[in-house]
Motif scaffolding. Structure first.
Motif, mmCIF file in Angstrom:
data_model
loop_
_atom_site.group_PDB
_atom_site.id
_atom_site.type_symbol
_atom_site.label_atom_id
_atom_site.label_comp_id
_atom_site.label_asym_id
_atom_site.label_seq_id
_atom_site.Cartn_x
_atom_site.Cartn_y
_atom_site.Cartn_z
ATOM 1 N N PRO A 186 -20.881 42.733 38.300
ATOM 2 C CA PRO A 186 -19.410 42.346 38.147
ATOM 3 C C PRO A 186 -18.565 42.903 37.429
ATOM 4 C CG PRO A 186 -20.366 40.785 37.237
ATOM 5 C CD PRO A 186 -21.773 41.812 38.073
ATOM 6 N N LEU A 194 -6.968 32.286 45.336
ATOM 7 C CA LEU A 194 -8.077 33.397 43.926
ATOM 8 C C LEU A 194 -8.728 32.580 43.117
ATOM 9 C CD1 LEU A 194 -6.407 36.525 43.570
ATOM 10 C CD2 LEU A 194 -6.954 35.812 45.696
ATOM 11 N N ARG A 195 -9.791 33.128 42.998
ATOM 12 C CA ARG A 195 -10.321 31.635 42.215
ATOM 13 C C ARG A 195 -9.973 32.076 41.038
ATOM 14 N NH1 ARG A 195 -13.135 31.808 46.358
ATOM 15 N NH2 ARG A 195 -13.151 33.932 46.480
ATOM 16 N N ARG A 210 -8.670 35.143 58.905
ATOM 17 C CA ARG A 210 -10.089 35.903 58.421
ATOM 18 C C ARG A 210 -9.798 37.956 57.045
ATOM 19 N NH1 ARG A 210 -13.023 35.637 62.059
ATOM 20 N NH2 ARG A 210 -13.689 33.707 61.412
ATOM 21 N N THR A 267 -8.234 36.387 53.935
ATOM 22 C CA THR A 267 -8.111 35.891 52.953
ATOM 23 C C THR A 267 -9.438 36.812 52.540
ATOM 24 O OG1 THR A 267 -7.999 34.238 54.115
ATOM 25 C CG2 THR A 267 -9.438 34.621 52.861
ATOM 26 N N MET A 268 -9.670 37.794 53.214
ATOM 27 C CA MET A 268 -10.870 38.586 52.687
ATOM 28 C C MET A 268 -10.290 39.920 52.059
ATOM 29 S SD MET A 268 -14.344 38.454 53.670
ATOM 30 C CE MET A 268 -15.321 39.090 54.376
ATOM 31 N N ARG A 314 -9.449 38.558 48.250
ATOM 32 C CA ARG A 314 -10.047 39.031 47.279
ATOM 33 C C ARG A 314 -10.376 39.858 46.717
ATOM 34 N NH1 ARG A 314 -9.828 32.905 47.593
ATOM 35 N NH2 ARG A 314 -10.073 32.092 49.359
ATOM 36 N N ALA A 315 -10.947 41.043 47.746
ATOM 37 C CA ALA A 315 -10.953 42.042 47.270
ATOM 38 C C ALA A 315 -9.258 42.560 46.918
ATOM 39 C CB ALA A 315 -11.851 42.796 48.486
#
Lengths: 80, 393
Positions: B164, B266-267, B292, B295-296, B299-300
């Motif tokens: 990562p 976002l985390r 969906r 959201t995906m 995150r990306a």
């Protein structure tokens, strides 16, 4: 698959659903919502991914069974 | 002949870094095509073009930090003759750049022609550079860009999950995003006179309907309570126009369309609120798919420029766990935001008796220049009414 292999595969799918997570930082006891901050959409996406990968359909009532990598490894192993 | 400029991707954006071109001079583009990727404090955003034409010239170079309004490219209308680019692309004064930008740089052509593509594979310059850096053969990739061209994201997906981004990069990114959120929210609180109304909605009917509907569905077809809340809100916004639109220099302009912004956490502390276009017209299943997908991609870090700039109203939910209620801050230039606390059993009064029932507390924050508490109350009541007949959503 052994439970270790299932746990690794679970974390692979988890990181695919939430690519901002660092797989090296995910502990077996980490809770999807409380520790990893997944929301309900992330969890549904993970359920879909696990269904595809392992062929195990997880009912909504069973979501707590996959709430941590350790729980999921045991649960999925019992259903495969 | 039109100058395609760096768009504003939200009230908190002042500048963006051009990281990828997905078109080259001579390419035909049409409304909605993704032509570039710009890195902002909210992540990498895919920039769409809003007119048909042919790319005459790329003005901005990769790696440049460009203020909102800076020229990116020149696009000529279909059938229009080519013009000298020096005439066609006048420099535009930057609007509040975060860093000084040399205007003359905008007028220069790209520093070098792209290197020859191996084996004739179409790939963007950024994708080629990243592939070389990672040691990935372009031949091994499947392109998702125009005409199957390999773009940066296609290369990034080849990175093994075990490598990562460094934590410090993530920390810096979140810190930048927090600055952007702080700037936008401070502006909102400074300029917009907020008022708040709160209402607790009995979700018994919606929960029962949802449980029954999901019981016989495979996971990919299941619907979340959040989709019901958003659909009910989108339908109610169609009726109460004073909560749906934008407030600009000329005052409030209601929007005929309901483009519902969805706050996505976002985390690590970040937050984005991209829009689901025409949310009121989507079926619940389509709305779920849109949520969906959004959201995906959030995150990306692969959201589109239209999603970042077109929201007419925002929805923000705490999710399945947490406290009962939350009051939001309006995202300018919008005029309202609805926030939902965590759904759960609450003490409700039915027929004079206190009962425990599944419920959610909604809070509307709205712009007092446009509406007042009576209208806000009607809006939340309308959402409530729609959630009592979930089968009609």
């Amino acid at each position: 698959m052994t439970e270790d292999e299932i746990r690794r595969a679970y974390i692979e799918e988890l990181v695919r659903v939430a690519p901002d997570l660092d797989p090296a930082e995910i502990a077996g006891s980490d809770h999807l919502q409380d520790d990893l901050e997944l929301d309900s959409m992330d969890i549904l996406n993970l359920v879909i991914a696990l269904d595809k990968r392992f062929g195990v359909e997880i009912a909504e009532a069973e979501y707590p069974q996959i709430a941590t990598p350790d729980l999921a490894a045991g649960f999925l192993a019992s259903r495969m | 002949m039109a100058v395609f400029k760096m768009p504003s991707l939200g009230a908190d954006m002042e500048a963006g870094k051009l990281v990828e071109w997905l078109v080259k001079p001579g390419d035909t583009v049409k409304h909605g095509d993704i032509v570039a990727v710009v890195e902002t404090q909210k992540g990498a955003i895919e920039i769409e073009v809003f007119e048909d034409g042919v790319v005459e010239k790329l003005v901005a170079e990769l790696g440049q930090d460009l203020p909102v309004g800076a020229p990116l490219a020149v696009i000529k209308a279909p059938g229009e003759a080519s013009a000298e680019t020096s005439e066609a692309a006048p420099p535009v004064a930057p609007q509040s750049p975060t860093e000084p930008v040399e205007p003359e740089v905008w007028m220069e052509p790209p520093s070098a022609p792209p290197p020859a593509t191996p084996s004739g594979i179409a790939a963007s310059p950024a994708a080629k550079a990243r592939a070389a850096e990672l040691g990935v053969a372009l031949e091994s990739l499947t392109g998702s860009g125009p005409g199957g061209a390999i773009v940066l994201a296609d290369v990034e997906t080849t990175r093994p999950a075990a490598t990562p981004s460094p934590a410090e990069d993530r920390g810096a990114y979140i810190a930048e995003m927090r600055k952007a959120i702080a700037a936008a929210m401070a502006r909102s609180k400074r300029e917009i006179p907020h008022y708040y109304v709160t209402h607790t909605v009995d979700l018994s009917a919606a929960s029962d309907w949802l449980s029954a509907a999901n019981a016989n569905r495979p996971p990919e077809e299941r619907i979340l309570m959040g989709a019901l809340l958003m659909k009910a809100m989108a339908l109610a916004a169609r009726e109460e126009k004073a909560v749906n639109g934008h407030f600009g220099e000329d005052g409030f302009t209601p929007s005929p369309a309901v483009h519902l912004g969805l706050a996505i956490a976002l985390r690590g502390g970040g937050l984005v609120a991209p829009a689901i276009l025409d949310a009121d017209k989507k079926s619940l299943q389509d709305l779920m798919e849109a949520m969906r997908d959004l959201t995906m991609r959030a995150r990306a870090g692969r959201l589109k420029s239209s999603e970042m700039s077109m929201a007419t109203l925002t929805f923000s939910a705490l999710g399945e766990s947490g406290v009962e209620a939350m009051a939001g801050i309006i995202v300018p230039p919008q005029v309202a935001i609805v926030t939902a606390g965590a759904p759960g059993p609450q003490a409700l009064v039915r027929d004079g008796k206190v009962v425990a029932a599944q419920a959610v507390t909604l809070t509307l924050a709205a712009d007092h220049r446009v509406s007042d508490g009576r209208l806000g109350s009607k809006f939340l009541t309308a959402i409530d009414a729609k959630l009592q007949t979930p089968e009609e959503l």
